[in-house]
Design a protein around this motif. Structure first.
Motif, PDB file in Angstrom:
ATOM      1  N   ALA A 127      40.434  43.946  34.310  1.00 17.17           N
ATOM      2  CA  ALA A 127      40.518  44.358  32.913  1.00 17.17           C
ATOM      3  C   ALA A 127      39.730  45.644  32.633  1.00 17.17           C
ATOM      4  O   ALA A 127      39.831  46.208  31.548  1.00 17.17           O
TER       5      ALA A 127
ATOM      6  N   SER B 160      39.913  38.554  37.232  1.00 17.89           N
ATOM      7  CA  SER B 160      40.577  39.049  36.026  1.00 17.89           C
ATOM      8  C   SER B 160      39.665  39.959  35.207  1.00 17.89           C
ATOM      9  O   SER B 160      40.126  40.896  34.553  1.00 17.89           O
ATOM     10  N   ASP B 161      38.346  39.701  35.255  1.00 20.31           N
ATOM     11  CA  ASP B 161      37.395  40.541  34.524  1.00 20.31           C
ATOM     12  C   ASP B 161      37.358  41.951  35.108  1.00 20.31           C
ATOM     13  O   ASP B 161      37.327  42.947  34.370  1.00 20.31           O
TER      14      ASP B 161
END
Length: 260
Positions: free
Chosen positions: A33, A29-30
């Motif tokens: 993003a 998810s990092d």
């Protein structure tokens, strides 16, 4: 490896671990993003999707570097070992990259891998460094190179393909666009790297899988002359084509080309 091992698999490049942690790049998810650009149209397989993004991050030396982020959701390939659920192609590529690194075969440098599952939702991500300063073999015009440098290019590519095979591995997708090269002026040689390793596997037969790699490369490298190809094979074999091993490979390769 089992599907359960795939679900638990993760990797962070040891020299990048602290840098990625400090940048907050600890999970898929990092990375998703980040401000990123889609490289190609997504590939779809059933309900699954596979995407490749380009992004910039700060490296251990505090300089900005480009990375490629391959991300898959429910993008599985069935096989004899995984006939029902299948296995993510990114996990296959990750395993191949690790085999190559351990064997000393030059490939695009992996920084991060992760795979996860929530119910029936399966995700995988592989992040690799951009090959800055490299150019794929299909984008090189051999006619534009001075003869000596052209011979060095053929020699260094052939020697690197031979190394891959001598380490007991075959690429199985050995197109010129998957071979990247960079000229080193001081050393007067080419650095050669392989990319797109998802089909790379160990080989347990002496010649058949190697011939398939050579066949694929010969058929796709149409911008190289017959003399270039002969030089490639001589370097790859380490012996003249008129001798026993050379005659054997040339005859088998010709036969393989006819049956392809």
């Amino acid at each position: 490896m089992s599907n359960q091992m795939e679900l638990n698999a993760s990797y962070v490049h040891p020299h990048w671990r602290v840098t990625l942690q400090d940048s907050g790049l600890n999970a898929m998810s990092d990375w998703l993003a980040l401000d990123r650009t889609l490289v190609d149209e997504p590939n779809r397989r059933g309900k699954g999707i596979s995407e490749v993004f380009q992004a910039n991050i700060t490296g251990p030396d505090h300089h900005e570097v480009t990375v490629y982020i391959k991300y898959q959701r429910n993008y599985q390939r069935r096989s004899l070992l995984h006939p029902l659920v299948g296995q993510s192609t990114l996990y296959q590529e990750y395993k191949a990259l690790m085999r190559c690194w351990q064997a000393g075969v030059p490939v695009a440098e992996p920084l991060f891998f992760a795979a996860s599952t929530e119910g029936e939702d399966r995700q995988a991500m592989l992040v690799s460094l951009d090959l800055k300063g490299f150019e794929s073999l299909d984008r090189i015009d051999p006619g534009s190179l001075e003869e000596g440098r052209r011979q060095v290019l053929i020699h260094d590519v052939a020697a690197t393909v031979r190394l891959l095979h001598e380490k007991g591995l075959v690429h199985q997708n050995l197109y010129p666009k998957h071979i990247f090269t960079a000229w080193h002026e001081q050393q007067q040689r080419y650095d050669v790297r392989f990319i797109d390793m998802e089909r790379c596997r160990p080989h347990y037969q002496r010649w058949r899988p190697r011939l398939r790699d050579l066949d694929t490369l010969a058929r796709r490298a149409k911008h190289f002359s017959a003399l270039d190809r002969a030089r490639f094979l001589r370097t790859y074999l380490g012996s003249p084509l008129s001798q026993g091993k050379g005659r054997f490979v040339v005859s088998r390769l010709s036969r393989h080309l006819k049956s392809a």
